[in-house]
Design a protein around this motif. Structure first.
Motif, PDB file in Angstrom:
ATOM      1  N   PRO A 277     -18.084 -37.561  36.754  1.00  0.00           N
ATOM      2  CA  PRO A 277     -17.073 -36.838  37.522  1.00  0.00           C
ATOM      3  C   PRO A 277     -15.959 -36.315  36.627  1.00  0.00           C
ATOM      4  N   MET A 278     -15.559 -35.074  36.845  1.00  0.00           N
ATOM      5  CA  MET A 278     -14.517 -34.443  36.042  1.00  0.00           C
ATOM      6  C   MET A 278     -13.162 -34.588  36.720  1.00  0.00           C
ATOM      7  N   GLN A 279     -12.182 -35.091  35.992  1.00  0.00           N
ATOM      8  CA  GLN A 279     -10.811 -35.185  36.479  1.00  0.00           C
ATOM      9  C   GLN A 279      -9.975 -34.126  35.778  1.00  0.00           C
ATOM     10  N   VAL A 280      -8.825 -33.773  36.374  1.00  0.00           N
ATOM     11  CA  VAL A 280      -7.997 -32.723  35.791  1.00  0.00           C
ATOM     12  C   VAL A 280      -7.525 -33.121  34.396  1.00  0.00           C
ATOM     13  N   SER A 281      -7.286 -34.416  34.175  1.00  0.00           N
ATOM     14  CA  SER A 281      -6.853 -34.864  32.850  1.00  0.00           C
ATOM     15  C   SER A 281      -7.927 -34.603  31.801  1.00  0.00           C
ATOM     16  N   GLN A 282      -9.208 -34.776  32.171  1.00  0.00           N
ATOM     17  CA  GLN A 282     -10.289 -34.506  31.229  1.00  0.00           C
ATOM     18  C   GLN A 282     -10.362 -33.020  30.896  1.00  0.00           C
ATOM     19  N   PHE A 283     -10.145 -32.194  31.902  1.00  0.00           N
ATOM     20  CA  PHE A 283     -10.149 -30.744  31.694  1.00  0.00           C
ATOM     21  C   PHE A 283      -9.032 -30.356  30.725  1.00  0.00           C
ATOM     22  N   VAL A 284      -7.835 -30.902  30.932  1.00  0.00           N
ATOM     23  CA  VAL A 284      -6.695 -30.600  30.069  1.00  0.00           C
ATOM     24  C   VAL A 284      -6.937 -31.111  28.648  1.00  0.00           C
ATOM     25  N   LYS A 285      -7.571 -32.264  28.531  1.00  0.00           N
ATOM     26  CA  LYS A 285      -7.850 -32.811  27.196  1.00  0.00           C
ATOM     27  C   LYS A 285      -8.810 -31.912  26.415  1.00  0.00           C
ATOM     28  N   GLN A 286      -9.707 -31.224  27.105  1.00  0.00           N
ATOM     29  CA  GLN A 286     -10.593 -30.284  26.420  1.00  0.00           C
ATOM     30  C   GLN A 286      -9.781 -29.155  25.792  1.00  0.00           C
ATOM     31  N   LEU A 287      -8.794 -28.655  26.539  1.00  0.00           N
ATOM     32  CA  LEU A 287      -7.909 -27.625  25.983  1.00  0.00           C
ATOM     33  C   LEU A 287      -7.078 -28.203  24.850  1.00  0.00           C
ATOM     34  N   GLN A 288      -6.639 -29.440  25.006  1.00  0.00           N
ATOM     35  CA  GLN A 288      -5.864 -30.100  23.953  1.00  0.00           C
ATOM     36  C   GLN A 288      -6.647 -30.145  22.646  1.00  0.00           C
ATOM     37  N   ARG A 289      -7.924 -30.527  22.734  1.00  0.00           N
ATOM     38  CA  ARG A 289      -8.752 -30.602  21.520  1.00  0.00           C
ATOM     39  C   ARG A 289      -9.005 -29.214  20.943  1.00  0.00           C
ATOM     40  N   TYR A 290      -9.154 -28.221  21.807  1.00  0.00           N
ATOM     41  CA  TYR A 290      -9.392 -26.853  21.354  1.00  0.00           C
ATOM     42  C   TYR A 290      -8.200 -26.329  20.552  1.00  0.00           C
ATOM     43  N   LEU A 291      -6.995 -26.573  21.044  1.00  0.00           N
ATOM     44  CA  LEU A 291      -5.796 -26.090  20.349  1.00  0.00           C
ATOM     45  C   LEU A 291      -5.485 -26.904  19.097  1.00  0.00           C
ATOM     46  N   LYS A 292      -5.948 -28.134  19.057  1.00  0.00           N
ATOM     47  CA  LYS A 292      -5.707 -28.991  17.888  1.00  0.00           C
ATOM     48  C   LYS A 292      -6.565 -28.556  16.690  1.00  0.00           C
ATOM     49  N   ALA A 293      -7.724 -27.968  16.994  1.00  0.00           N
ATOM     50  CA  ALA A 293      -8.649 -27.578  15.927  1.00  0.00           C
ATOM     51  C   ALA A 293      -8.202 -26.278  15.268  1.00  0.00           C
ATOM     52  N   ALA A 294      -8.780 -25.981  14.089  1.00  0.00           N
ATOM     53  CA  ALA A 294      -8.511 -24.717  13.404  1.00  0.00           C
ATOM     54  C   ALA A 294      -9.022 -23.568  14.265  1.00  0.00           C
ATOM     55  N   PRO A 295      -8.391 -22.413  14.260  1.00  0.00           N
ATOM     56  CA  PRO A 295      -7.277 -22.042  13.371  1.00  0.00           C
ATOM     57  C   PRO A 295      -5.889 -22.339  13.945  1.00  0.00           C
ATOM     58  N   TYR A 296      -5.819 -22.956  15.134  1.00  0.00           N
ATOM     59  CA  TYR A 296      -4.522 -23.091  15.799  1.00  0.00           C
ATOM     60  C   TYR A 296      -3.741 -24.306  15.287  1.00  0.00           C
TER      61      TYR A 296
END
Length: 317
Positions: A277-296
């Protein structure tokens, strides 16, 4: 006979729907706010200079009348393949687990065991739908009647998805309130159940509806949503990520500024790629990991609250 055929048809549809998904939607029944106020099950607090009344579920869930009505409504829902989680029983189990956890931690830190308030009911039980029930009893000599209401609220979007109301008619005082409501409600639930089923189908097809706020905090080191990353501003980068990761690209940009992006009607998948099951926190964490990675390489912290409100703060933790 006509009503029986309707229920048999509804049961067949519900059974096939439940078999089609790994985990059926989760429902929970609570007393509504009007009933809690009438019974005095309320706590008051001050927010932004205003007095706010909140339901005291610690007491309301154990009211004898509510327990009896809850049992009756649970029976109706189970007969129609809509089982409900028992909020009181679930939270007693959670309280016991937390008591042991805190006792273990206290043994190492020297602190005592603490009891937890029942103020995060939805967050702890995570129902897809919250059914809120209330009623008024009208005495009439040796008889009485009762007006009842049931409203189904999507626990993530906080939007009403179905409602039903009715009156028991005059019944002798010897007839329990729960029996009178169950008898009347059983004959008045077809449209309500059909709307619940339609909403469940929509969740499966289009995902959960949540809100997501993204904010740049004071220590964002000069970061803004208009900052360029290659040929795109940060706001465009996030917009495209939202489009790529929402179900059928469904979301709306509610507001946008240099330090705040706010999205509503965000449809996130019911399940992650592993089937969990997907929770909103898991969805936000995916964006968090995306922005943490290069090039951002942007530091971010997930501060999501409740079931349907995702919050991501960009900047130093």
């Amino acid at each position: 006979m006509k009503n029986i055929l309707k229920y048999l048809a509804a049961t067949a549809v519900l059974s096939s729907s439940v078999m089609a998904v790994a985990a059926p939607p989760k429902l929970m029944l609570l007393p509504d706010k009007s009933w809690c106020i009438s019974k005095g099950y309320i706590t008051e607090s001050t927010r932004n200079g205003k007095t706010v009344k909140d339901e005291n579920f610690d007491e309301a869930l154990y009211d004898n009348d509510f327990v009896n009505v809850k049992t009756a409504i649970h029976g109706i829902m189970q007969e129609n393949n809509f089982p409900l989680v028992d909020a009181a029983a679930q939270n007693e189990s959670d309280d016991e687990d937390e008591m042991f956890d805190e006792a273990f931690e206290g043994a190492e830190t020297g602190s005592g065991v603490k009891t937890n308030a029942y103020d995060e009911l939805l967050k702890r039980n995570k129902p897809d739908i919250t059914l809120k029930v209330g009623w008024n009893v009208n005495p009439a000599g040796m008889n009485y009647s009762a007006d009842y209401r049931i409203e189904a609220i999507d626990s993530y979007s906080n939007k009403a998805v179905a409602s039903v109301a009715g009156q028991t008619g005059l019944v002798p005082r010897s007839v329990p309130l729960s029996a009178a409501i169950k008898k009347t409600a059983s004959n008045n639930m077809d449209d309500f159940l059909a709307k619940l089923q339609a909403h469940f189908n929509d969740l499966q097809d289009n995902g959960r509806e949540v809100m997501v706020d993204i904010r740049i905090v004071d220590n964002g080191a000069g970061l803004s949503f208009s900052k360029d990353f290659g040929d795109k501003e940060l706001s465009e980068v996030i917009y495209e990520w939202m489009s790529d990761n929402t179900v059928n690209h469904q979301f709306s940009e509610r507001s946008a500024g240099r330090t705040l992006l706010r999205y509503d009607q965000v449809r996130i998948p019911m399940f992650d790629p592993s089937g969990r099951p997907m929770q909103v926190s898991q969805f936000v964490k995916q964006l968090q990991r995306y922005l943490k990675a290069a090039p951002y390489k942007i530091k971010a912290e997930d501060r999501s609250t409740g079931l349907g409100r995702g919050r991501l703060y960009l900047g130093e933790k």
